[in-house]
Structure formats: C-alpha cells, structure tokens
Design an enzyme around this catalytic site. Structure first.
Site, mmCIF file in Angstrom:
data_model
loop_
_atom_site.group_PDB
_atom_site.id
_atom_site.type_symbol
_atom_site.label_atom_id
_atom_site.label_comp_id
_atom_site.label_asym_id
_atom_site.label_seq_id
_atom_site.Cartn_x
_atom_site.Cartn_y
_atom_site.Cartn_z
ATOM 1 N N TYR A 162 0.846 -1.209 0.000
ATOM 2 C CA TYR A 162 0.000 0.000 0.000
ATOM 3 C C TYR A 162 0.875 1.249 0.000
ATOM 4 O O TYR A 162 0.652 2.178 -0.783
ATOM 5 C CB TYR A 162 -0.921 -0.029 1.226
ATOM 6 C CG TYR A 162 -1.983 1.057 1.211
ATOM 7 C CD1 TYR A 162 -3.133 0.919 0.429
ATOM 8 C CD2 TYR A 162 -1.837 2.208 1.979
ATOM 9 C CE1 TYR A 162 -4.111 1.906 0.418
ATOM 10 C CE2 TYR A 162 -2.811 3.202 1.961
ATOM 11 C CZ TYR A 162 -3.945 3.044 1.178
ATOM 12 O OH TYR A 162 -4.909 4.044 1.162
ATOM 13 N N LYS A 166 1.084 4.159 -2.962
ATOM 14 C CA LYS A 166 0.693 5.548 -2.712
ATOM 15 C C LYS A 166 1.873 6.508 -2.895
ATOM 16 O O LYS A 166 1.682 7.665 -3.295
ATOM 17 C CB LYS A 166 0.074 5.683 -1.325
ATOM 18 C CG LYS A 166 -1.249 4.930 -1.190
ATOM 19 C CD LYS A 166 -2.282 5.455 -2.179
ATOM 20 C CE LYS A 166 -3.635 4.785 -2.055
ATOM 21 N NZ LYS A 166 -4.629 5.316 -2.997
HETATM 22 N N1 LIG Z 1 -10.459 5.487 3.900
HETATM 23 C C1 LIG Z 1 -9.246 5.916 4.276
HETATM 24 O O1 LIG Z 1 -8.929 5.981 5.490
HETATM 25 C C2 LIG Z 1 -8.253 6.342 3.233
HETATM 26 C C3 LIG Z 1 -7.095 7.007 3.659
HETATM 27 C C4 LIG Z 1 -6.160 7.408 2.703
HETATM 28 C C5 LIG Z 1 -6.408 7.177 1.357
HETATM 29 N N2 LIG Z 1 -7.525 6.518 0.975
HETATM 30 C C6 LIG Z 1 -7.728 6.270 -0.467
HETATM 31 O O2 LIG Z 1 -8.991 6.768 -0.865
HETATM 32 C C7 LIG Z 1 -9.397 6.079 -2.055
HETATM 33 C C8 LIG Z 1 -10.840 5.662 -1.918
HETATM 34 O O3 LIG Z 1 -10.934 4.662 -0.905
HETATM 35 P P1 LIG Z 1 -12.131 4.606 0.143
HETATM 36 O O4 LIG Z 1 -11.542 4.752 1.480
HETATM 37 O O5 LIG Z 1 -13.234 5.504 -0.274
HETATM 38 O O6 LIG Z 1 -12.537 3.052 -0.001
HETATM 39 P P2 LIG Z 1 -13.889 2.317 -0.384
HETATM 40 O O7 LIG Z 1 -13.574 0.877 -0.290
HETATM 41 O O8 LIG Z 1 -15.025 2.848 0.432
HETATM 42 O O9 LIG Z 1 -14.137 2.745 -1.909
HETATM 43 C C9 LIG Z 1 -13.282 2.309 -2.946
HETATM 44 C C10 LIG Z 1 -14.083 2.142 -4.240
HETATM 45 O O10 LIG Z 1 -13.154 1.762 -5.260
HETATM 46 C C11 LIG Z 1 -13.756 0.729 -6.027
HETATM 47 N N3 LIG Z 1 -12.718 -0.081 -6.671
HETATM 48 C C12 LIG Z 1 -11.941 -1.061 -6.126
HETATM 49 N N4 LIG Z 1 -11.150 -1.592 -7.061
HETATM 50 C C13 LIG Z 1 -11.406 -0.931 -8.218
HETATM 51 C C14 LIG Z 1 -10.897 -1.026 -9.532
HETATM 52 N N5 LIG Z 1 -9.973 -1.944 -9.870
HETATM 53 N N6 LIG Z 1 -11.386 -0.187 -10.473
HETATM 54 C C15 LIG Z 1 -12.347 0.723 -10.155
HETATM 55 N N7 LIG Z 1 -12.888 0.836 -8.927
HETATM 56 C C16 LIG Z 1 -12.410 0.026 -7.976
HETATM 57 C C17 LIG Z 1 -14.574 -0.061 -5.043
HETATM 58 O O11 LIG Z 1 -15.580 -0.850 -5.710
HETATM 59 C C18 LIG Z 1 -15.144 1.041 -4.160
HETATM 60 O O12 LIG Z 1 -16.368 1.512 -4.658
HETATM 61 C C19 LIG Z 1 -8.415 4.934 -2.231
HETATM 62 O O13 LIG Z 1 -7.465 5.266 -3.232
HETATM 63 C C20 LIG Z 1 -7.754 4.825 -0.880
HETATM 64 O O14 LIG Z 1 -6.475 4.246 -0.952
HETATM 65 C C21 LIG Z 1 -8.458 6.108 1.874
#
Ligand SMILES: NC(=O)c1ccc[n+]([C@@H]2O[C@H](COP(=O)([O-])OP(=O)(O)OC[C@H]3O[C@@H](n4cnc5c(N)ncnc54)[C@H](O)[C@@H]3O)[C@@H](O)[C@H]2O)c1
Length: 290
Positions: A162, A166
């Site tokens: 991860y 990132k």
């Molecule tokens: N939630 C956190 O604490 C957090 C912190 C830092 C960064 N992020 C980043 O935020 C972004 C969104 O994540 P989130 O937390 O909303 O998670 P989430 O799981 O709620 O949403 C992620 C979405 O991405 C979709 N997805 C997964 N694989 C995919 C693919 N191959 N192609 C297209 N869509 C795909 C999923 O179906 C889902 O709808 C990610 O890049 C994650 O790394 C999240």
C-alpha cells in the site's frame, strides 16, 4: 465556458473513479451539488448506479460506468463514453479508486497481493493520467486530482504494498504538476490519514488490522464528504498537496525534517507495538479477498 479559472470544481464535467463508495462517492455527490455533470465510474456498476441515484434524487446530473482502473482499455473506454455523455471533453478527473492491503512483513506479502495492490492503486492513476492528461493539456484548462494517502510518506510497517503504491501516486502527481505548469491545468494530490469508508472491509488486510483500523477509523476518521469539500476547495485555490487532517500535516513535517528519527520511531512501534504477534504475520490472502 465550464470549469475554467480558479473554481474548477464548479459546474465541472467530472470523471470520478471508484465512485461507488467512500471518498469517490463523496467527490461525485459534492461535484454534482456544485453544479457539475459527473461520470460515476467503479468496478462495481451497481455501486456506481447507487451513487448516481443519490445524485439524481438531489436533482443533480450523473451517469454510471463500469471501469476497472487496473485495465488501460477500460480507462480508455471510460474516456470515450464520458466524452459522448458530456458531448465535450471532461474538465476534472479524479483518480480515486483504490484498495487497502496490509498485515504481513515484506517477504511474507504474496506476489499476488503486491501485484493486486499496485495494479489498482498505482496503475489505476497511471492509466488515468496517461489517458486524460493529454486531453486536458490540449484543452488548456481543468484539473486532475489523484487520491494518494498519508501512507505515501508514512512508511508504516506491514503496509509495504500500500505504501509503495501511494508513494508512486505522490511522485506521479508531482511530476504531472510540473509537466502541466503554465497550461491552465491544475494537479492536486490528496493525502489523508483515516477517512470513514469501507476500505478496511474490502481490502486484503489481516483480521487484527481490520479490527484495530476500523475501530480507530470510527473514532477519529474524517467524513468522506468533508474530505471531498476540503480537497475541491484546495484544488480551486491551485493547491498541489492536500492534507485534510492535522496528523497528516504533522507526519509530513516530521518525515521531511527528521526522516531517520521518524523511521527509528516506526521501528520501535513495530517491535513493541500492538501488531507484534503471530496473527499479524499471517499472509493477507489467508483472511480476506477483495
Ligand atoms: N479510507 C481511508 O482511510 C483512506 C485514507 C487514505 C487514502 N484513501 C484512499 O482513498 C481512495 C478511496 O478509498 P475509500 O476509502 O473511499 O474506499 P472504499 O472501499 O469505500 O471505496 C473504494 C471504491 O473503489 C472501487 N474499486 C476497487 N477496485 C477498483 C478497480 N480496480 N477499479 C475501479 N474501482 C475500484 C470499489 O468498488 C469502491 O467503490 C483509495 O485510493 C484509498 O487508498 C483512503
């Protein structure tokens, strides 16, 4: 003309990946509330359609598309379909889709988990920038927001795949920002710590980390809608780095000014911290599958 100038998030023609849940969904809903037309794409078409329904119920305009960001041909197809629906090129692209991965130490992470994580989290934004950057450069206005994470500089143990994915997105965004400077196209990279979403439930993360991470997320995580608002406002101001939470900003400063002390502190946490047990060493694919 749409989306020009400092308020790129207003009346945008926006494409958001991974918009069926969490932060991506919040971006899509917020952009529609700001008067935009939004292509809501996700690997899960039903989830994307559910986001579209939320937007349309609020009187907004949105269109669902299925797109697996790890596949270049899907992203190219999405760009064509988006053009058809907008009847114009997009003005704002948010490369958001991503998955969680963590638990094992380097050496215990399976090659399949490395490839799965990098395939979505790093190759997804690479595909998005590869396809959309030339279109926006040619148009001469608009923006790209890449969703990275505080993990991009955090280097926390047991999150190697991860973290690497990132860090790649951070570098991709910095490079793209330099390449597009002076073109009218702004690039931002979002680096949050915990945000209240489904990421722990859907990733390849061991049980103990899911339990600990989910509890912490519920306790201190920021709401996705607040993250979306802060990010879009920062993007409108021409910001490159977007760190919506104080702990992300503090971590960034410490890492930059005292990198070796920072890494040593993480080493102590790894040796004496809560994940020092047998459970944490079990390969992720023994527990969960995305
Ligand atoms: N939630 C956190 O604490 C957090 C912190 C830092 C960064 N992020 C980043 O935020 C972004 C969104 O994540 P989130 O937390 O909303 O998670 P989430 O799981 O709620 O949403 C992620 C979405 O991405 C979709 N997805 C997964 N694989 C995919 C693919 N191959 N192609 C297209 N869509 C795909 C999923 O179906 C889902 O709808 C990610 O890049 C994650 O790394 C999240």
């Amino acid at each position: 003309m749409i989306g020009i100038g400092k308020r790129r998030s207003r009346n945008a023609r926006a494409v958001v990946t991974g918009a069926g849940s969490g932060i991506g969904q919040a971006f899509a809903v917020e952009l529609a509330a700001r008067g935009g037309q939004v292509v809501v794409s996700d690997i899960d078409l039903r989830a994307a359609q559910a986001t579209v329904n939320v937007i349309q119920d609020e009187g907004g305009r949105a269109h669902a598309l299925k797109c697996d960001v790890s596949r270049l041909e899907d992203v190219e197809w999405m760009a064509t379909r988006a053009n058809d629906w907008f009847e114009a090129v997009p003005t704002l692209v948010i490369n958001n889709a991503g998955v969680g991965a963590g638990g094992p130490l380097i050496g215990d992470v399976s090659m399949d988990d490395w490839q799965w994580t990098l395939g979505i989290n790093l190759w997804g934004p690479i595909h998005g920038c590869h396809v959309f950057a030339p279109i926006l450069r040619e148009a001469g206005y608009g923006g790209i927001i890449n969703v990275s994470s505080a993990a991009s500089f955090g280097a926390a143990p047991r999150m190697a795949a991860y973290n690497v994915s990132k860090a790649g997105v951070l570098s991709l965004s910095e490079t793209l920002s330099a390449e597009l400077s002076g073109t009218g196209v702004n690039v931002s990279v979002l680096c949050p710590t915990l945000v209240k979403t489904n990421i722990f439930e859907t990733g390849r993360i061991n049980r103990q980390s899911v339990a600990a991470g989910s509890a912490l997320m519920r306790a201190i995580g920021m709401s996705p809608r607040k993250v979306a608002r802060i990010t879009l406002d920062a993007h409108d101001r021409g910001g490159l780095y977007v760190m919506p939470q104080l702990d992300a900003k503090v971590g960034w400063e410490i890492k930059r000014h005292a990198p070796r002390t920072y890494t040593r502190a993480l080493g102590l946490l790894e040796r004496f911290g809560p994940l020092k047990d047998d459970e944490a060493a079990v390969p992720t694919h023994a527990h969960t599958r995305g």
